[in-house]
Write a protein that holds these residues in place. Sequence first.
Motif, PDB file in Angstrom:
ATOM      1  N   PRO A  72      76.310  59.539  50.334  1.00 50.75           N
ATOM      2  CA  PRO A  72      75.815  59.110  49.016  1.00 50.75           C
ATOM      3  C   PRO A  72      76.683  59.629  47.866  1.00 50.75           C
ATOM      4  CG  PRO A  72      74.487  60.938  49.843  1.00 50.75           C
ATOM      5  CD  PRO A  72      75.497  60.627  50.908  1.00 50.75           C
ATOM      6  N   GLU A  73      76.399  59.065  46.692  1.00 48.17           N
ATOM      7  CA  GLU A  73      77.086  59.428  45.451  1.00 48.17           C
ATOM      8  C   GLU A  73      76.725  60.867  45.049  1.00 48.17           C
ATOM      9  OE1 GLU A  73      76.894  55.847  42.891  1.00 48.17           O
ATOM     10  OE2 GLU A  73      76.496  57.246  41.266  1.00 48.17           O
ATOM     11  N   ILE A  74      77.680  61.561  44.428  1.00 47.74           N
ATOM     12  CA  ILE A  74      77.466  62.954  44.020  1.00 47.74           C
ATOM     13  C   ILE A  74      77.955  63.127  42.593  1.00 47.74           C
ATOM     14  CG2 ILE A  74      78.061  65.370  44.505  1.00 47.74           C
ATOM     15  CD1 ILE A  74      78.746  64.468  47.389  1.00 47.74           C
ATOM     16  N   SER A  75      77.263  63.929  41.810  1.00 48.78           N
ATOM     17  CA  SER A  75      77.781  64.260  40.490  1.00 48.78           C
ATOM     18  C   SER A  75      77.278  65.626  40.046  1.00 48.78           C
ATOM     19  CB  SER A  75      77.395  63.189  39.467  1.00 48.78           C
ATOM     20  OG  SER A  75      78.183  63.314  38.298  1.00 48.78           O
ATOM     21  N   MET A  76      78.045  66.278  39.196  1.00 50.40           N
ATOM     22  CA  MET A  76      77.645  67.591  38.692  1.00 50.40           C
ATOM     23  C   MET A  76      78.179  67.791  37.289  1.00 50.40           C
ATOM     24  SD  MET A  76      80.196  70.366  40.545  1.00 50.40           S
ATOM     25  CE  MET A  76      80.041  71.589  39.237  1.00 50.40           C
ATOM     26  N   VAL A  77      77.499  68.660  36.557  1.00 52.77           N
ATOM     27  CA  VAL A  77      77.992  69.090  35.246  1.00 52.77           C
ATOM     28  C   VAL A  77      77.554  70.543  35.074  1.00 52.77           C
ATOM     29  CG1 VAL A  77      75.946  68.283  33.956  1.00 52.77           C
ATOM     30  CG2 VAL A  77      78.154  68.471  32.792  1.00 52.77           C
ATOM     31  N   GLY A  78      78.412  71.339  34.441  1.00 56.77           N
ATOM     32  CA  GLY A  78      78.069  72.741  34.227  1.00 56.77           C
ATOM     33  C   GLY A  78      78.365  73.593  35.444  1.00 56.77           C
ATOM     34  N   LYS A  79      77.620  74.687  35.558  1.00 59.25           N
ATOM     35  CA  LYS A  79      77.935  75.714  36.549  1.00 59.25           C
ATOM     36  C   LYS A  79      77.235  75.473  37.886  1.00 59.25           C
ATOM     37  CE  LYS A  79      80.166  78.162  33.457  1.00 59.25           C
ATOM     38  NZ  LYS A  79      81.641  78.035  33.428  1.00 59.25           N
ATOM     39  N   THR A  80      77.824  75.991  38.936  1.00 55.59           N
ATOM     40  CA  THR A  80      77.183  75.998  40.248  1.00 55.59           C
ATOM     41  C   THR A  80      76.388  77.297  40.399  1.00 55.59           C
ATOM     42  OG1 THR A  80      79.026  77.134  41.323  1.00 55.59           O
ATOM     43  CG2 THR A  80      79.128  74.719  41.240  1.00 55.59           C
ATOM     44  N   GLU A  81      75.535  77.330  41.427  1.00 63.86           N
ATOM     45  CA  GLU A  81      74.783  78.572  41.675  1.00 63.86           C
ATOM     46  C   GLU A  81      75.737  79.745  41.910  1.00 63.86           C
ATOM     47  OE1 GLU A  81      71.089  78.819  43.684  1.00 63.86           O
ATOM     48  OE2 GLU A  81      70.914  76.661  43.963  1.00 63.86           O
ATOM     49  N   LYS A  82      76.815  79.476  42.650  1.00 63.97           N
ATOM     50  CA  LYS A  82      77.745  80.569  42.965  1.00 63.97           C
ATOM     51  C   LYS A  82      78.422  81.102  41.707  1.00 63.97           C
ATOM     52  CE  LYS A  82      81.293  82.069  46.154  1.00 63.97           C
ATOM     53  NZ  LYS A  82      82.060  82.776  45.139  1.00 63.97           N
ATOM     54  N   GLN A  83      78.838  80.176  40.827  1.00 63.96           N
ATOM     55  CA  GLN A  83      79.484  80.619  39.592  1.00 63.96           C
ATOM     56  C   GLN A  83      78.552  81.488  38.760  1.00 63.96           C
ATOM     57  OE1 GLN A  83      80.545  76.706  38.150  1.00 63.96           O
ATOM     58  NE2 GLN A  83      82.713  76.974  38.636  1.00 63.96           N
ATOM     59  N   LEU A  84      77.270  81.093  38.708  1.00 62.87           N
ATOM     60  CA  LEU A  84      76.307  81.871  37.920  1.00 62.87           C
ATOM     61  C   LEU A  84      76.050  83.226  38.560  1.00 62.87           C
ATOM     62  CD1 LEU A  84      73.784  79.019  37.027  1.00 62.87           C
ATOM     63  CD2 LEU A  84      75.438  80.121  35.497  1.00 62.87           C
ATOM     64  N   THR A  85      75.961  83.219  39.879  1.00 59.57           N
ATOM     65  CA  THR A  85      75.735  84.481  40.586  1.00 59.57           C
ATOM     66  C   THR A  85      76.920  85.409  40.388  1.00 59.57           C
ATOM     67  OG1 THR A  85      74.372  83.337  42.203  1.00 59.57           O
ATOM     68  CG2 THR A  85      75.236  85.486  42.851  1.00 59.57           C
ATOM     69  N   ASP A  86      78.137  84.868  40.536  1.00 62.18           N
ATOM     70  CA  ASP A  86      79.338  85.691  40.348  1.00 62.18           C
ATOM     71  C   ASP A  86      79.399  86.252  38.929  1.00 62.18           C
ATOM     72  OD1 ASP A  86      79.975  85.111  42.920  1.00 62.18           O
ATOM     73  OD2 ASP A  86      81.614  83.717  42.457  1.00 62.18           O
ATOM     74  N   ALA A  87      78.930  85.464  37.958  1.00 56.43           N
ATOM     75  CA  ALA A  87      78.982  85.902  36.563  1.00 56.43           C
ATOM     76  C   ALA A  87      77.747  86.730  36.188  1.00 56.43           C
ATOM     77  CB  ALA A  87      79.097  84.693  35.644  1.00 56.43           C
ATOM     78  N   ALA A  88      76.874  86.986  37.175  1.00 58.10           N
ATOM     79  CA  ALA A  88      75.649  87.775  36.938  1.00 58.10           C
ATOM     80  C   ALA A  88      74.790  87.179  35.824  1.00 58.10           C
ATOM     81  CB  ALA A  88      75.992  89.236  36.648  1.00 58.10           C
ATOM     82  N   ILE A  89      74.703  85.854  35.813  1.00 63.18           N
ATOM     83  CA  ILE A  89      73.804  85.175  34.869  1.00 63.18           C
ATOM     84  C   ILE A  89      72.523  84.836  35.634  1.00 63.18           C
ATOM     85  CG2 ILE A  89      73.459  83.103  33.454  1.00 63.18           C
ATOM     86  CD1 ILE A  89      76.566  83.029  33.148  1.00 63.18           C
ATOM     87  N   PRO A  90      71.374  85.391  35.214  1.00 61.74           N
ATOM     88  CA  PRO A  90      70.139  85.164  35.976  1.00 61.74           C
ATOM     89  C   PRO A  90      69.626  83.743  35.756  1.00 61.74           C
ATOM     90  CG  PRO A  90      69.669  86.449  34.014  1.00 61.74           C
ATOM     91  CD  PRO A  90      71.162  86.264  34.055  1.00 61.74           C
ATOM     92  N   TYR A  91      69.365  83.039  36.848  1.00 62.84           N
ATOM     93  CA  TYR A  91      68.945  81.646  36.737  1.00 62.84           C
ATOM     94  C   TYR A  91      67.860  81.347  37.764  1.00 62.84           C
ATOM     95  CZ  TYR A  91      71.411  80.820  41.066  1.00 62.84           C
ATOM     96  OH  TYR A  91      71.785  80.881  42.374  1.00 62.84           O
ATOM     97  N   GLU A  92      67.180  80.246  37.557  1.00 65.06           N
ATOM     98  CA  GLU A  92      66.266  79.710  38.554  1.00 65.06           C
ATOM     99  C   GLU A  92      66.661  78.256  38.774  1.00 65.06           C
ATOM    100  OE1 GLU A  92      64.555  79.829  41.316  1.00 65.06           O
ATOM    101  OE2 GLU A  92      63.455  81.507  40.429  1.00 65.06           O
ATOM    102  N   ALA A  93      66.443  77.756  39.996  1.00 69.35           N
ATOM    103  CA  ALA A  93      66.788  76.376  40.305  1.00 69.35           C
ATOM    104  C   ALA A  93      65.520  75.544  40.399  1.00 69.35           C
ATOM    105  CB  ALA A  93      67.558  76.301  41.620  1.00 69.35           C
ATOM    106  N   GLY A  94      65.507  74.411  39.705  1.00 72.18           N
ATOM    107  CA  GLY A  94      64.411  73.448  39.837  1.00 72.18           C
ATOM    108  C   GLY A  94      64.921  72.243  40.597  1.00 72.18           C
ATOM    109  N   ILE A  95      64.174  71.831  41.592  1.00 70.00           N
ATOM    110  CA  ILE A  95      64.667  70.782  42.483  1.00 70.00           C
ATOM    111  C   ILE A  95      63.695  69.615  42.541  1.00 70.00           C
ATOM    112  CG2 ILE A  95      65.103  70.264  44.929  1.00 70.00           C
ATOM    113  CD1 ILE A  95      66.371  73.023  45.142  1.00 70.00           C
ATOM    114  N   ALA A  96      64.243  68.398  42.528  1.00 73.05           N
ATOM    115  CA  ALA A  96      63.440  67.190  42.762  1.00 73.05           C
ATOM    116  C   ALA A  96      64.096  66.409  43.882  1.00 73.05           C
ATOM    117  CB  ALA A  96      63.394  66.327  41.501  1.00 73.05           C
TER     118      ALA A  96
END
Lengths: 467, 467
Positions: free
Chosen positions: B356-380
């Motif tokens: 299937p088609e894929i697209s992204m914008v902004g940071k990945t989970e790994k990039q945020l984790t490496d940068a120590a930016i605390p985040y939560e993921a919302g999934i649909a």
Amino acid sequence: MMHYDLVVIGTGPAGQKAAIQAAKLGKRVAIIEKNNVVGGAAINTGTIPSKALREAALHLTGMGKRDLFGGRHRVKRQVTIADLISVSQQVINNELNVIRDAFDRNNIDLIWGWAHFEGPQLLQVQRHHESELLTADKFVVGVGTKPAKPDHIPFNDQTIFCSDSVLKLDRLPKSMIVVGGGVIGCEYAGIMATLGVRVTLVEGRNQVLGFLDYEIAEAFQYHMRRMGITLRLGEKVDSIKKIENNNGSGARVQATLESGKHLKAETLLYSVGRQGVCADLGLENVGIEYDDRERLTVNENYQTNAEHVYAVGDVIGFPALASTAMEQGRMAACHAFGVEIHSMPELFPFGIYAVPEISMVGKTEKQLTDAAIPYEAGIARYDELARGQLLGDTIGMLKILIHQEDHRILGVHCIGSGATELIHIGQAVMAFNGTVDFFIHNVFNFPTLAEAYKVAALNGVNKLQHV
Amino acid sequence: MMHYDLVVIGTGPAGQKAAIQAAKLGKRVAIIEKNNVVGGAAINTGTIPSKALREAALHLTGMGKRDLFGGRHRVKRQVTIADLISVSQQVINNELNVIRDAFDRNNIDLIWGWAHFEGPQLLQVQRHHESELLTADKFVVGVGTKPAKPDHIPFNDQTIFCSDSVLKLDRLPKSMIVVGGGVIGCEYAGIMATLGVRVTLVEGRNQVLGFLDYEIAEAFQYHMRRMGITLRLGEKVDSIKKIENNNGSGARVQATLESGKHLKAETLLYSVGRQGVCADLGLENVGIEYDDRERLTVNENYQTNAEHVYAVGDVIGFPALASTAMEQGRMAACHAFGVEIHSMPELFPFGIYAVPEISMVGKTEKQLTDAAIPYEAGIARYDELARGQLLGDTIGMLKILIHQEDHRILGVHCIGSGATELIHIGQAVMAFNGTVDFFIHNVFNFPTLAEAYKVAALNGVNKLQHV
């Protein structure tokens, strides 16, 4: 006798979201459904079935790819109603499971039966051979609407249908008269024409879908005619009657217009108006009044004149969309239990699943002109976009309306593939008070239809520079 | 000898937009193309042809609707390369006309031939039997890249292809080895598998599309395997050779992996890396250096070390997207003629037209984790959405990454139908520093895939409340 924090009447989108929101706030919630399935008109007779029919018709006939692949690649030569309904039923069943799961997961009691207020806090739920009584602190009425069926139309669900019973068509007719050029009439006209049914659409006003931007409505009408639909605009139906002896022509219905024209067809869909279903709720026992179309009036918090009884969804009238109904349900439940809420976003989109798809958000050109707000229109046509070519959609267009002075986006209007999805990009920019510059400088995936925003923005800015 | 304000070398997306922007500023512009068609790799060998093939393959095989319609409704039992190429050619021809029209409308001189700098302002354009000299104040180099073709790979364009020559396939092979799990390799692997070709994809790293969010890449790999693609991850190709006598097996190519495995197939696509095409431009006469992959280095204004010579598009490397190339072209032209520009938006999306088609914008989970930016993921998940059901897409998902403290949107990742379009909704919200609240309260058309944003937002907020 069970007591609840909240009892919701009706399991359509509005009622569902009200019940789930209240449950998530830790409240004890029951939801009542009089039909033998949950989901309301959105799932069972309205939104979803018509969209499922539409998807199936478009796919099975190859419509929408014809520019690209020609008639050669029609998926099925003979599309039967059974093909269409089986797809539809699959989607409906899944949606029903999703709803039931949501009720279960949130410990919402689903109670089958007819609700009737016996007093301000007291509700009787009637089933065939039994009834039960419930009390609740708060109520949400989300009973929806049903097709209006005037007495002088001889509905028989075999040749003369309302928009509920048209789903019971047992075979594809050769021809259909659609009375009413609102959303439902236009959606079914497109589905039927796609399937090769000869369609005549009669609309009393001079334009179908009166709330649309005029240029979009005009393009839509042009495409309906290109699909072979006969439009009778500015014409009213005087009488509709069955024809018993059709002389081998196949015609079994005749509609006579006020202008004297006789239209004949195998079938007729009457889709003029919908009305509430409030008369049997016992609202008089709570002191709540409804209008002559059985609709309820609410304040900005969705409270009826009995402040512990909320009403949401189609039963309160405009805009009568599943999307807005859901948000109204959520907001009513929040208000009922003292949770602070934002007011309803003014920027809700309209989506029309016609052929082609149409969507809009914000103001039309006419509204801006009437309000003396100076604007410029930026237009992109899908045939300028690589993705439009790839999809074989060369008829789509997107228009953005730009304030001439501060360059804010005032409205977005789209007709063509993906319109109902694409509109949300413009909606987001409008919600943040964005200007046309956003689209000019934004990087869009290539090739996408979303690029239409950039093309339209550049077109609009070029015009603004000449102002 | 003609003198121009700007001469652009290369008619791909970057060069086109640079030329058009300069022309719109009233400048005298020429654009030079060495091939016998305009458009560069985007139109002729890369972006558009592969997307056209993909659309045709998906439509003609009914893939993507199979969940809904089953195998019964395959459009064509036997899809031929001719079917696919004819669609592709139609789209390409149209795009070529659009580009030629744009040059004409803007009075841009299109000059055919090979460009070669003879001095800082002096360019020779060489054709077969003649050449001409031009001078210009400014230059934009947008010559793009070509597939890297290492000497030890015995390319023959009959069984062993690069990503340019794979378009010359004269019939569908039974099997194909794809070497390289980048965008091109993954896109072709998906197209071929859709068409029933048995595909083995070899990628030296442990994940295809290394820049993707890990969860999305994992889902993508899962779906590739479900389509019947064999993935050989963490494996490097040691040697590739033709097999002359295939013993009736049909195999005509053998790839030997460093791990000792022998892979055999009828065809092989080598899609590891692309390289610039700068060596013959005479850049040494302007004092401009290129790296060992013939790529140019530029400053933030897209100027090379000779400040009147700009370079844009794939030739300057990452992100090497048609979409970013266009914006770079516009920006270079603006800077060259003193028009104030915003800096390149950091928020450009990636679109991968895989299956299937894929697209992204902004940071990945790994990039945020490496940068120590605390985040939560919302999934649909699309199967929670009515529109997902209607489209028969039950495998799609959308994930939004939400800052745990201020609730800003940090990234959006999507796999499934419409991913490349839908991503722009999240991109707009991120561009305006919007929070997850926007999606919670926004009214989306029903039924749409865009509702995934609301579902994902509610999912994310529920998780945040438990933090």
